[in-house]
Design a protein around this motif. Structure first.
Motif, PDB file in Angstrom:
ATOM      1  N   MET A  13       7.322   4.694   6.154  1.00 31.98           N
ATOM      2  CA  MET A  13       5.925   5.102   6.264  1.00 31.98           C
ATOM      3  C   MET A  13       4.999   3.938   5.940  1.00 31.98           C
ATOM      4  SD  MET A  13       5.850   8.288   7.159  1.00 31.98           S
ATOM      5  CE  MET A  13       4.248   8.927   6.702  1.00 31.98           C
ATOM      6  N   ILE A  14       3.871   3.890   6.628  1.00 27.19           N
ATOM      7  CA  ILE A  14       2.844   2.887   6.362  1.00 27.19           C
ATOM      8  C   ILE A  14       1.779   3.536   5.487  1.00 27.19           C
ATOM      9  CG2 ILE A  14       1.042   1.454   7.408  1.00 27.19           C
ATOM     10  CD1 ILE A  14       2.841   1.209   9.877  1.00 27.19           C
ATOM     11  N   ASP A  15       1.610   3.018   4.274  1.00 28.44           N
ATOM     12  CA  ASP A  15       0.657   3.577   3.316  1.00 28.44           C
ATOM     13  C   ASP A  15      -0.741   3.036   3.591  1.00 28.44           C
ATOM     14  OD1 ASP A  15       2.683   4.970   2.088  1.00 28.44           O
ATOM     15  OD2 ASP A  15       3.013   3.470   0.533  1.00 28.44           O
ATOM     16  N   VAL A  16      -1.712   3.949   3.633  1.00 29.23           N
ATOM     17  CA  VAL A  16      -3.075   3.590   4.038  1.00 29.23           C
ATOM     18  C   VAL A  16      -4.071   3.976   2.945  1.00 29.23           C
ATOM     19  CG1 VAL A  16      -4.875   3.908   5.777  1.00 29.23           C
ATOM     20  CG2 VAL A  16      -2.464   3.977   6.459  1.00 29.23           C
ATOM     21  N   LEU A  17      -4.996   3.059   2.670  1.00 28.18           N
ATOM     22  CA  LEU A  17      -6.140   3.332   1.803  1.00 28.18           C
ATOM     23  C   LEU A  17      -7.382   3.421   2.675  1.00 28.18           C
ATOM     24  CD1 LEU A  17      -7.496   3.509  -1.061  1.00 28.18           C
ATOM     25  CD2 LEU A  17      -7.753   1.002  -0.922  1.00 28.18           C
ATOM     26  N   VAL A  18      -8.129   4.510   2.560  1.00 26.51           N
ATOM     27  CA  VAL A  18      -9.339   4.719   3.351  1.00 26.51           C
ATOM     28  C   VAL A  18     -10.555   4.440   2.475  1.00 26.51           C
ATOM     29  CG1 VAL A  18     -10.719   6.385   4.650  1.00 26.51           C
ATOM     30  CG2 VAL A  18      -8.213   6.435   4.815  1.00 26.51           C
ATOM     31  N   VAL A  19     -11.407   3.516   2.914  1.00 21.03           N
ATOM     32  CA  VAL A  19     -12.581   3.121   2.130  1.00 21.03           C
ATOM     33  C   VAL A  19     -13.845   3.408   2.927  1.00 21.03           C
ATOM     34  CG1 VAL A  19     -13.737   1.245   0.908  1.00 21.03           C
ATOM     35  CG2 VAL A  19     -11.228   1.288   1.047  1.00 21.03           C
ATOM     36  N   ASP A  20     -14.660   4.336   2.428  1.00 23.46           N
ATOM     37  CA  ASP A  20     -15.936   4.670   3.060  1.00 23.46           C
ATOM     38  C   ASP A  20     -16.826   5.317   2.020  1.00 23.46           C
ATOM     39  OD1 ASP A  20     -17.984   6.160   4.772  1.00 23.46           O
ATOM     40  OD2 ASP A  20     -16.799   5.121   6.303  1.00 23.46           O
ATOM     41  N   ASP A  21     -18.120   4.947   2.012  1.00 29.89           N
ATOM     42  CA  ASP A  21     -19.011   5.478   0.976  1.00 29.89           C
ATOM     43  C   ASP A  21     -19.402   6.933   1.221  1.00 29.89           C
ATOM     44  OD1 ASP A  21     -20.595   4.785   3.207  1.00 29.89           O
ATOM     45  OD2 ASP A  21     -22.377   4.575   1.957  1.00 29.89           O
ATOM     46  N   ASP A  22     -19.179   7.441   2.433  1.00 32.69           N
ATOM     47  CA  ASP A  22     -19.456   8.842   2.752  1.00 32.69           C
ATOM     48  C   ASP A  22     -18.152   9.623   2.608  1.00 32.69           C
ATOM     49  OD1 ASP A  22     -19.803  11.323   4.092  1.00 32.69           O
ATOM     50  OD2 ASP A  22     -21.423  10.474   5.307  1.00 32.69           O
TER      51      ASP A  22
ATOM     52  N   ARG B  44      -1.202  -0.462  -3.960  1.00 33.68           N
ATOM     53  CA  ARG B  44      -0.519  -1.440  -3.112  1.00 33.68           C
ATOM     54  C   ARG B  44      -0.323  -0.922  -1.680  1.00 33.68           C
ATOM     55  NH1 ARG B  44      -0.123  -6.531  -5.601  1.00 33.68           N
ATOM     56  NH2 ARG B  44      -0.315  -6.117  -7.831  1.00 33.68           N
ATOM     57  N   PRO B  45      -1.412  -0.552  -0.997  1.00 31.21           N
ATOM     58  CA  PRO B  45      -1.271  -0.019   0.368  1.00 31.21           C
ATOM     59  C   PRO B  45      -0.830  -1.101   1.338  1.00 31.21           C
ATOM     60  CG  PRO B  45      -3.570  -0.435  -0.105  1.00 31.21           C
ATOM     61  CD  PRO B  45      -2.823  -0.665  -1.400  1.00 31.21           C
ATOM     62  N   ASP B  46      -0.229  -0.663   2.434  1.00 32.23           N
ATOM     63  CA  ASP B  46       0.117  -1.597   3.512  1.00 32.23           C
ATOM     64  C   ASP B  46      -1.100  -1.921   4.353  1.00 32.23           C
ATOM     65  OD1 ASP B  46       3.036  -1.530   3.033  1.00 32.23           O
ATOM     66  OD2 ASP B  46       2.844   0.556   3.668  1.00 32.23           O
ATOM     67  N   LEU B  47      -2.003  -0.943   4.473  1.00 32.98           N
ATOM     68  CA  LEU B  47      -3.149  -1.070   5.372  1.00 32.98           C
ATOM     69  C   LEU B  47      -4.382  -0.461   4.722  1.00 32.98           C
ATOM     70  CD1 LEU B  47      -4.293  -1.691   8.252  1.00 32.98           C
ATOM     71  CD2 LEU B  47      -3.559   0.624   8.894  1.00 32.98           C
ATOM     72  N   VAL B  48      -5.523  -1.138   4.860  1.00 32.66           N
ATOM     73  CA  VAL B  48      -6.798  -0.625   4.373  1.00 32.66           C
ATOM     74  C   VAL B  48      -7.727  -0.409   5.563  1.00 32.66           C
ATOM     75  CG1 VAL B  48      -8.823  -1.079   2.933  1.00 32.66           C
ATOM     76  CG2 VAL B  48      -6.562  -1.829   2.170  1.00 32.66           C
TER      77      VAL B  48
ATOM     78  N   ARG C 140      -7.981 -10.756  -1.104  1.00 32.94           N
ATOM     79  CA  ARG C 140      -7.124 -11.924  -0.882  1.00 32.94           C
ATOM     80  C   ARG C 140      -7.037 -12.800  -2.131  1.00 32.94           C
ATOM     81  NH1 ARG C 140      -5.226  -9.083   2.478  1.00 32.94           N
ATOM     82  NH2 ARG C 140      -5.829  -9.104   4.679  1.00 32.94           N
ATOM     83  N   ALA C 141      -8.173 -12.967  -2.809  1.00 32.73           N
ATOM     84  CA  ALA C 141      -8.173 -13.777  -4.028  1.00 32.73           C
ATOM     85  C   ALA C 141      -7.291 -13.154  -5.102  1.00 32.73           C
ATOM     86  CB  ALA C 141      -9.601 -13.932  -4.553  1.00 32.73           C
ATOM     87  N   GLY C 142      -7.150 -11.831  -5.061  1.00 30.62           N
ATOM     88  CA  GLY C 142      -6.297 -11.141  -6.022  1.00 30.62           C
ATOM     89  C   GLY C 142      -4.824 -11.198  -5.669  1.00 30.62           C
ATOM     90  N   GLY C 143      -4.504 -11.831  -4.565  1.00 28.96           N
ATOM     91  CA  GLY C 143      -3.109 -11.996  -4.181  1.00 28.96           C
ATOM     92  C   GLY C 143      -2.520 -10.840  -3.408  1.00 28.96           C
ATOM     93  N   HIS C 144      -3.362  -9.938  -2.899  1.00 29.12           N
ATOM     94  CA  HIS C 144      -2.861  -8.784  -2.161  1.00 29.12           C
ATOM     95  C   HIS C 144      -2.815  -9.122  -0.669  1.00 29.12           C
ATOM     96  CE1 HIS C 144      -3.309  -6.619  -5.867  1.00 29.12           C
ATOM     97  NE2 HIS C 144      -4.601  -6.853  -5.899  1.00 29.12           N
ATOM     98  N   ASP C 145      -1.696  -8.825  -0.033  1.00 29.66           N
ATOM     99  CA  ASP C 145      -1.530  -9.188   1.383  1.00 29.66           C
ATOM    100  C   ASP C 145      -1.598  -7.985   2.307  1.00 29.66           C
ATOM    101  OD1 ASP C 145       0.810  -7.964   0.705  1.00 29.66           O
ATOM    102  OD2 ASP C 145       2.142  -9.516   1.491  1.00 29.66           O
ATOM    103  N   CYS C 146      -2.249  -6.914   1.878  1.00 27.50           N
ATOM    104  CA  CYS C 146      -2.379  -5.736   2.745  1.00 27.50           C
ATOM    105  C   CYS C 146      -3.153  -6.100   4.008  1.00 27.50           C
ATOM    106  CB  CYS C 146      -3.075  -4.602   2.002  1.00 27.50           C
ATOM    107  SG  CYS C 146      -4.663  -5.043   1.276  1.00 27.50           S
TER     108      CYS C 146
ATOM    109  N   THR D  53      -9.879  -1.730  -7.069  1.00 28.20           N
ATOM    110  CA  THR D  53      -9.029  -1.098  -8.075  1.00 28.20           C
ATOM    111  C   THR D  53      -7.870  -0.354  -7.421  1.00 28.20           C
ATOM    112  OG1 THR D  53     -10.877  -0.844  -9.608  1.00 28.20           O
ATOM    113  CG2 THR D  53      -8.956   0.570  -9.962  1.00 28.20           C
ATOM    114  N   ARG D  54      -8.187   0.405  -6.354  1.00 27.91           N
ATOM    115  CA  ARG D  54      -7.150   1.193  -5.690  1.00 27.91           C
ATOM    116  C   ARG D  54      -6.123   0.293  -5.005  1.00 27.91           C
ATOM    117  NH1 ARG D  54      -9.402   6.435  -5.039  1.00 27.91           N
ATOM    118  NH2 ARG D  54     -10.137   6.896  -7.162  1.00 27.91           N
ATOM    119  N   VAL D  55      -6.569  -0.816  -4.453  1.00 27.41           N
ATOM    120  CA  VAL D  55      -5.611  -1.743  -3.839  1.00 27.41           C
ATOM    121  C   VAL D  55      -4.624  -2.241  -4.888  1.00 27.41           C
ATOM    122  CG1 VAL D  55      -5.351  -4.049  -2.834  1.00 27.41           C
ATOM    123  CG2 VAL D  55      -7.044  -2.480  -1.899  1.00 27.41           C
ATOM    124  N   GLY D  56      -5.142  -2.575  -6.067  1.00 26.43           N
ATOM    125  CA  GLY D  56      -4.262  -3.041  -7.139  1.00 26.43           C
ATOM    126  C   GLY D  56      -3.317  -1.967  -7.639  1.00 26.43           C
TER     127      GLY D  56
END
Length: 225
Positions: A1-10, A47-51, A70-76, A41-44
């Protein structure tokens, strides 16, 4: 499975986008975020595969979020989903190496096509062995943010990729029947995919004449592999 983080202010948009993602095989939403700081915070944590990232967030601009990820070392991987039409935003996203850029408003099929293309690309890169400059060129050429044209209705990204691989691996040309046998689909289906690739300019078609009957159409991959 590809883990996804959804980011939207609404939060309603985030819920709708999460529902869309859940309808695509092989993807699951592991979390949502409504601000840039929340996203970091959620990326850390997750650890999602895709944002799936909106650019207009209340505290940070989306491109700044990408830089801090990227500066935090996350390659999502990241697909931008935004109403931002400014050329600076699009160019900035391209420079940040996003996998796709989808303008709001959009419907389910718009997102589905991009997710399926992303999954196929991810699977393809997972099997790549770099043994020559041609392999390097192929990876780099496929890393740009601009998506390929959507497939016609009834055709899948995964099958199109299998057809492409067989053409690339072929020593010379393939007929629709030969391609169908290698991929494991019907001859009619193989012909549809092959003719679509011809229309896109990726494949060259030639005619082989026999003693009787109609000439046989032969297909050859005609782009960098």
């Amino acid at each position: 499975m590809i883990d996804v983080l959804v980011v939207d202010d609404d939060f309603m948009v985030a819920r709708i986008n999460s529902g869309f993602v859940g309808k695509v095989d092989g993807f699951r939403v592991v979390g949502t975020a409504g601000t840039g700081e929340q996203a970091l915070t959620r990326v850390g944590e997750l650890r999602p595969d895709l944002v799936l990232l909106d650019l207009y967030l209340p505290d940070l601009f989306g491109l700044d979020v990408i830089g801090r990820i990227r500066a935090g070392g996350h390659d999502c991987d990241i697909i931008v989903i935004s109403a931002a039409r400014e050329i600076e935003a699009v160019r900035g996203a391209a420079r940040q190496g996003v996998n796709s850029y989808l303008l709001k408003p959009f419907d389910f099929d718009d997102l589905r096509v991009r997710l399926e293309r992303y999954a196929a690309r991810r699977a393809d890169l997972g099997s790549v062995v770099i043994s020559s400059q041609a392999d390097v060129d192929r990876v780099i050429a496929g890393a740009g943010p601009s998506p390929s044209p959507a497939l016609p209705k009834g055709m899948s990204v995964e099958t199109a990729e299998l057809v492409r691989r067989e053409l690339c691996a072929a020593d010379g040309t393939l007929s629709a029947g030969e391609c169908a046998s290698r991929v494991g689909i019907s001859r009619v289906s193989a012909r549809r995919y092959l003719e679509h690739l011809v229309a896109l300019g990726h494949v060259h078609v030639s005619l082989k004449y026999g003693a009787t009957g109609r000439p046989e159409r032969r297909y050859r991959w005609d782009r960098p592999r």
